[in-house]
Design a protein around this motif. Structure first.
Motif, PDB file in Angstrom:
ATOM      1  N   TYR A  56       0.824  -1.206   0.000  1.00  0.00           N
ATOM      2  CA  TYR A  56       0.000   0.000   0.000  1.00  0.00           C
ATOM      3  C   TYR A  56       0.857   1.254   0.000  1.00  0.00           C
ATOM      4  CZ  TYR A  56      -4.162  -2.785   1.056  1.00  0.00           C
ATOM      5  OH  TYR A  56      -5.196  -3.679   1.005  1.00  0.00           O
ATOM      6  N   GLU A  57       1.896   1.261   0.854  1.00  0.00           N
ATOM      7  CA  GLU A  57       2.669   2.488   1.021  1.00  0.00           C
ATOM      8  C   GLU A  57       3.526   2.824  -0.202  1.00  0.00           C
ATOM      9  OE1 GLU A  57       5.048  -0.807   3.114  1.00  0.00           O
ATOM     10  OE2 GLU A  57       2.971  -0.202   2.872  1.00  0.00           O
ATOM     11  N   GLY A  58       3.831   1.808  -1.010  1.00  0.00           N
ATOM     12  CA  GLY A  58       4.693   2.066  -2.159  1.00  0.00           C
ATOM     13  C   GLY A  58       4.013   1.849  -3.490  1.00  0.00           C
ATOM     14  N   GLY A  59       2.688   1.638  -3.479  1.00  0.00           N
ATOM     15  CA  GLY A  59       1.993   1.387  -4.747  1.00  0.00           C
ATOM     16  C   GLY A  59       2.543   0.150  -5.418  1.00  0.00           C
ATOM     17  N   ASP A  60       2.952   0.283  -6.680  1.00  0.00           N
ATOM     18  CA  ASP A  60       3.523  -0.849  -7.416  1.00  0.00           C
ATOM     19  C   ASP A  60       5.051  -0.754  -7.462  1.00  0.00           C
ATOM     20  OD1 ASP A  60       3.788   1.274  -9.110  1.00  0.00           O
ATOM     21  OD2 ASP A  60       2.623   0.436 -10.752  1.00  0.00           O
ATOM     22  N   TYR A  61       5.638  -0.403  -6.327  1.00  0.00           N
ATOM     23  CA  TYR A  61       7.105  -0.315  -6.176  1.00  0.00           C
ATOM     24  C   TYR A  61       7.729   0.718  -7.123  1.00  0.00           C
ATOM     25  CZ  TYR A  61       6.361  -4.576  -3.526  1.00  0.00           C
ATOM     26  OH  TYR A  61       5.903  -5.496  -2.605  1.00  0.00           O
ATOM     27  N   GLY A  62       6.970   1.754  -7.450  1.00  0.00           N
ATOM     28  CA  GLY A  62       7.516   2.833  -8.277  1.00  0.00           C
ATOM     29  C   GLY A  62       7.438   2.583  -9.773  1.00  0.00           C
ATOM     30  N   PHE A  63       6.883   1.451 -10.184  1.00  0.00           N
ATOM     31  CA  PHE A  63       6.845   1.083 -11.604  1.00  0.00           C
ATOM     32  C   PHE A  63       6.081   2.124 -12.434  1.00  0.00           C
ATOM     33  CE2 PHE A  63       5.043  -1.119 -15.279  1.00  0.00           C
ATOM     34  CZ  PHE A  63       6.148  -1.770 -15.792  1.00  0.00           C
ATOM     35  N   SER A  64       4.847   2.418 -12.039  1.00  0.00           N
ATOM     36  CA  SER A  64       3.991   3.323 -12.829  1.00  0.00           C
ATOM     37  C   SER A  64       4.503   4.760 -12.820  1.00  0.00           C
ATOM     38  CB  SER A  64       2.547   3.282 -12.311  1.00  0.00           C
ATOM     39  OG  SER A  64       1.991   2.009 -12.493  1.00  0.00           O
ATOM     40  N   HIS A  65       4.820   5.264 -11.615  1.00  0.00           N
ATOM     41  CA  HIS A  65       5.232   6.675 -11.577  1.00  0.00           C
ATOM     42  C   HIS A  65       6.589   6.891 -12.234  1.00  0.00           C
ATOM     43  CE1 HIS A  65       8.356   6.986  -8.445  1.00  0.00           C
ATOM     44  NE2 HIS A  65       7.645   6.194  -7.658  1.00  0.00           N
TER      45      HIS A  65
END
Length: 270
Positions: free
Chosen positions: A96-105
């Motif tokens: 939750y805290e990291g979303g998809d581990y920074g992949f999308s952003h």
């Protein structure tokens, strides 16, 4: 200081060293020392790769991309991150805290830097979905709002950009993060400039500089520079000490070799 202590410790501090290097890199990124930030991120990434920790690899790789983009090397950032995605699979369990581990952003940043907005749109939509998660880390949420706003500014959808900027402004004010405030005012400057509101844009720029000055002033700059000199000096002294130790060991090995040779020759003669 943390890096010095962890490096000189006899304990197994591999993962700790990874975290410390990443934290130092992130700090340099906030201070706009991008080349130095990249060095520490690369060190942290090496450890994460050695440990085969894919989640950490992606989180640090996102920081490496940030440093490349700030150094205006978008193509290098793109090639680097594509190589990461080929080598390492994203963990199935998303945090939750990291979303998809920074992949999308990370891909959104890369494609915006390359001005490939058609590709960027997909990842912007991904962030909008992730931002709706009630358990998301608030600092991550702020990053998402800023990126979404930036995408809509660059694609001339100013009304939507304004709505996300207002959301982030309320968030960074509650979090009291000067770096977040500075980034927001920069985005307001871009939005007001693009909308032809030049008076407001000048005010935005002044406020951005005021927030930036709150993060970093001349006194802090001198203190950090002094700490860097001390750390590098200690590192060189340690390297010299290590080289001296190696030289002593080599000398001992040579003496042992000579002794064995002499004993062998004496044995043959006997």
């Amino acid at each position: 200081m943390a890096l010095k202590i962890a490096t000189n410790s006899s304990q197994d501090n591999v993962r700790l060293l990874c975290q410390i290097n990443n934290n130092i890199g992130y700090t340099y990124l906030k201070l706009n020392e991008n080349a130095k930030a990249l060095q520490f991120f690369v060190e942290a990434l090496k450890i994460a790769e050695q440990e085969k920790d894919n989640a950490t690899v992606y989180l640090i790789a996102a920081n490496v991309v940030d440093a490349y983009l700030r150094l205006n090397t978008a193509l290098q950032a793109d090639h680097f991150f594509q190589d990461i995605t080929k080598k390492y699979t994203i963990p199935a369990e998303l945090k939750y805290e990291g979303g998809d581990y920074g992949f999308s952003h990370t891909y959104l940043k890369i494609y915006m830097a390359l001005r490939q907005y058609d590709k960027a749109r997909f990842y912007c939509d991904q962030l909008i979905r992730q931002a709706a998660n009630p358990n998301i880390n608030l600092y991550t949420l702020s990053l998402y709002y800023q990126l979404i706003a930036k995408y809509y500014i660059e694609t001339a959808n100013y009304e939507v950009a304004q709505s996300y900027l207002k959301k982030d402004q309320a968030l960074v004010t509650s979090l009291k993060t000067f770096s977040g405030m500075a980034q927001d005012y920069k985005l307001w400057f871009s939005l007001d400039s693009a909308s032809g509101k030049y008076k407001e844009a000048i005010t935005d720029l002044i406020k951005a500089n005021e927030a930036k000055d709150s993060i970093f002033d001349e006194t802090k700059s001198k203190q950090i520079a002094q700490l860097e000199i001390e750390f590098e000096s200690d590192k060189k002294e340690n390297q010299i000490s290590l080289l001296n130790q190696k030289a002593i060991l080599e000398d001992i090995k040579l003496k042992q070799t000579d002794f064995v040779k002499n004993v062998t020759i004496g044995g043959v003669i006997l």
